[in-house]
Design a protein around this motif. Structure first.
Motif, PDB file in Angstrom:
ATOM      1  N   THR A  94      52.823  51.687  63.521  1.00  0.00           N
ATOM      2  CA  THR A  94      51.433  52.020  63.195  1.00  0.00           C
ATOM      3  C   THR A  94      51.331  52.248  61.696  1.00  0.00           C
ATOM      4  OG1 THR A  94      49.551  53.449  63.770  1.00  0.00           O
ATOM      5  CG2 THR A  94      51.681  54.524  63.502  1.00  0.00           C
ATOM      6  N   VAL A 114      57.176  51.426  71.033  1.00  0.00           N
ATOM      7  CA  VAL A 114      55.963  50.819  71.570  1.00  0.00           C
ATOM      8  C   VAL A 114      56.318  49.718  72.571  1.00  0.00           C
ATOM      9  CG1 VAL A 114      54.622  51.365  69.513  1.00  0.00           C
ATOM     10  CG2 VAL A 114      55.801  49.156  69.656  1.00  0.00           C
ATOM     11  N   THR A 118      51.478  44.936  74.301  1.00  0.00           N
ATOM     12  CA  THR A 118      50.253  45.526  73.720  1.00  0.00           C
ATOM     13  C   THR A 118      50.490  46.159  72.357  1.00  0.00           C
ATOM     14  OG1 THR A 118      50.613  47.704  74.718  1.00  0.00           O
ATOM     15  CG2 THR A 118      49.410  46.051  76.043  1.00  0.00           C
ATOM     16  N   ASN A 120      51.364  49.067  71.796  1.00  0.00           N
ATOM     17  CA  ASN A 120      50.974  50.471  71.864  1.00  0.00           C
ATOM     18  C   ASN A 120      52.096  51.337  72.428  1.00  0.00           C
ATOM     19  OD1 ASN A 120      48.373  50.552  70.743  1.00  0.00           O
ATOM     20  ND2 ASN A 120      47.454  49.733  72.598  1.00  0.00           N
ATOM     21  N   PRO A 145      48.499  59.076  70.620  1.00  0.00           N
ATOM     22  CA  PRO A 145      48.517  57.647  70.948  1.00  0.00           C
ATOM     23  C   PRO A 145      47.547  56.894  70.039  1.00  0.00           C
ATOM     24  CG  PRO A 145      47.273  58.866  72.594  1.00  0.00           C
ATOM     25  CD  PRO A 145      47.849  59.883  71.659  1.00  0.00           C
ATOM     26  N   ASP A 147      45.385  53.350  69.200  1.00  0.00           N
ATOM     27  CA  ASP A 147      44.785  52.145  69.795  1.00  0.00           C
ATOM     28  C   ASP A 147      44.982  50.987  68.823  1.00  0.00           C
ATOM     29  OD1 ASP A 147      43.973  53.873  71.798  1.00  0.00           O
ATOM     30  OD2 ASP A 147      41.950  54.098  71.004  1.00  0.00           O
ATOM     31  N   LEU A 148      46.211  50.461  68.793  1.00  0.00           N
ATOM     32  CA  LEU A 148      46.590  49.537  67.739  1.00  0.00           C
ATOM     33  C   LEU A 148      45.901  48.184  67.861  1.00  0.00           C
ATOM     34  CD1 LEU A 148      48.598  49.858  65.308  1.00  0.00           C
ATOM     35  CD2 LEU A 148      50.062  48.280  66.558  1.00  0.00           C
ATOM     36  N   ALA A 153      45.658  52.517  73.949  1.00  0.00           N
ATOM     37  CA  ALA A 153      46.988  52.751  74.503  1.00  0.00           C
ATOM     38  C   ALA A 153      46.876  52.987  76.009  1.00  0.00           C
ATOM     39  CB  ALA A 153      47.617  53.960  73.812  1.00  0.00           C
ATOM     40  N   CYS A 171      43.764  61.338  70.393  1.00  0.00           N
ATOM     41  CA  CYS A 171      43.693  59.876  70.401  1.00  0.00           C
ATOM     42  C   CYS A 171      43.309  59.368  69.012  1.00  0.00           C
ATOM     43  CB  CYS A 171      42.670  59.401  71.425  1.00  0.00           C
ATOM     44  SG  CYS A 171      43.089  59.797  73.130  1.00  0.00           S
ATOM     45  N   THR A 173      41.878  56.402  67.418  1.00  0.00           N
ATOM     46  CA  THR A 173      41.192  55.142  67.689  1.00  0.00           C
ATOM     47  C   THR A 173      40.586  54.550  66.417  1.00  0.00           C
ATOM     48  OG1 THR A 173      39.751  54.028  69.297  1.00  0.00           O
ATOM     49  CG2 THR A 173      38.932  56.094  68.343  1.00  0.00           C
ATOM     50  N   SER A 295      39.399  45.055  74.130  1.00  0.00           N
ATOM     51  CA  SER A 295      39.793  45.218  72.736  1.00  0.00           C
ATOM     52  C   SER A 295      38.618  44.902  71.829  1.00  0.00           C
ATOM     53  CB  SER A 295      40.959  44.285  72.394  1.00  0.00           C
ATOM     54  OG  SER A 295      41.312  44.389  71.025  1.00  0.00           O
TER      55      SER A 295
END
Length: 384
Positions: A94, A114, A118, A120, A145, A147-148, A153, A171, A173, A295
């Motif tokens: 990340t 990860v 995904t 994540n 987590p 949200d890559l 995630a 989170c 995001t 996504s």
């Protein structure tokens, strides 16, 4: 699809902020002019209006705007009282901001591997990281987590692990705001969510900006205090350590106009990704979206065999097609973070991905002719 693409064509924008600016036209100018007229450049009425509309969009009770996505993360940790001796679990694959804020409050980031599809956070690696933290005498406190690249995630698994171990869930995001998990928008999960309005984000302002979303009524006044130097009854009473974390009114005014077209842009980005996937799946590993998720395609990231990426980037650059690599060095290998603990086994997926991923142009204004140009260039380069 036309594979006969002029190589001397104008370069393709990687992210086309100017096309969105052209679409919004006078709406942005007029929004900024209203702020210039009332001169409430901090905490103006547009800030309150934007917070209300942002919370409604995300399905959260509260939105607290702030100065950046990084500050949003930090404000939450400060409001929770995260401190020295606490462990905060972050994915290794990340951007640095996710982990950067943890040492700010004296706590220890513990890096988690990860998933290969995904990109994540891997729930099994999170369980392993919690054991590592406990062995090192740390207090497992929170998990972040990410949200890559635009998709959430695995919140089902991560929330269950957090509940079992008494962890707060923050989170991140910043790359996934507007996406969904089991039909619910990001921003409505966990104990709190941080997001970013950096200009390159799918919902971006014209400078730095961010927000926190939460359903926790008790957290809101603490966050607002942290945002304003830890103020109490007024700005000259300081009841906690705080920061200057406000969102400028002009940025809120711009974001109100962008939020109004955000749904359209999410659909347009998804259409681009669908065409990319169909056209490139036979020459590279295309992105996978969990069936429980949608996504927003903050980045469209493919995987290539090790050693192929740099050649593809060079070939595409000659054709005026830009690329980017997110991320060449996983967090647990970064010089500033290498001394922090990580889940066992060396985080092999993060290590592998850092040598294989490359992102292609992606934005809501990428027309089909330009998509075809990108696709044809990628196919030519990989065929060679």
């Amino acid at each position: 699809m036309n594979s006969h693409v002029k190589i001397d064509a104008a370069p393709v924008p990687f992210i086309d902020v100017a096309a969105q600016r052209a679409r919004l036209g006078n709406r942005i100018d007029e929004a900024v002019a209203r702020v210039l007229a009332h001169c409430r450049f901090l905490n103006g009425p547009e800030v309150t209006e934007f917070e209300g509309k942002l919370a409604a969009f995300a399905g959260a009770k509260h939105a607290i705007s702030c100065s950046s996505g990084t500050d949003a993360l930090a404000m939450i940790l400060m409001a929770w009282g995260v401190k020295a001796g606490d462990a905060v679990f972050c994915p290794a694959f990340t951007f640095c901001a996710t982990a950067e804020v943890v040492p700010w409050v004296g706590a220890t980031p513990v890096f988690v591997d990860v998933l290969p599809d995904t990109f994540n956070m891997d729930p099994a690696s999170l369980e392993a990281a919690i054991k590592v933290a406990e062995r090192e005498g740390l207090n497992p406190k929170a998990v972040i987590p990410v949200d890559l690249f635009g998709q959430p995630a695995d919140l089902d698994a991560i929330l269950a692990i957090a509940k079992a171990h008494g962890l707060k869930v923050l989170c991140d995001t910043a790359q996934g705001f507007g996406a969904t998990w089991n039909g619910k928008r990001t921003g409505s999960f966990g104990d709190a969510t941080a997001t970013s309005f950096f200009p390159a984000k799918p919902l971006g302002c014209f400078g730095d900006g961010g927000a926190i979303l939460t359903d926790d009524d008790d957290l809101v006044p603490v966050l607002k205090s942290v945002r304003e130097h830890g103020q109490g009854v007024d700005k000259y009473e300081n009841v906690r350590i705080g920061m200057t974390g406000r969102l400028d009114t002009i940025q809120a005014a711009i974001l109100l106009e962008k939020l109004a077209i955000f749904e359209d842009e999410i659909a347009a980005r998804d259409a681009v990704a669908t065409r990319y996937n169909a056209a490139l799946a036979d020459v590279c590993t295309v992105p996978v979206v969990d069936p429980r998720a949608t996504s927003i395609w903050a980045q469209y990231t493919i995987r290539l065999p090790h050693g192929v990426r740099d050649g593809l980037a060079a070939a595409l650059q000659k054709e005026g097609v830009p690329t980017a690599v997110y991320y060449r060095i996983p967090m647990h290998r970064q010089p500033a973070y290498a001394h922090f603990p990580a889940a066992g086994n060396g985080l092999p997926i993060s290590e592998q991905l850092s040598g294989e991923v490359i992102s292609l142009p992606m934005h809501a204004y990428l027309d089909e002719a330009t998509q075809d140009r990108v696709i044809a260039a990628v196919r030519r380069a990989l065929a060679g």
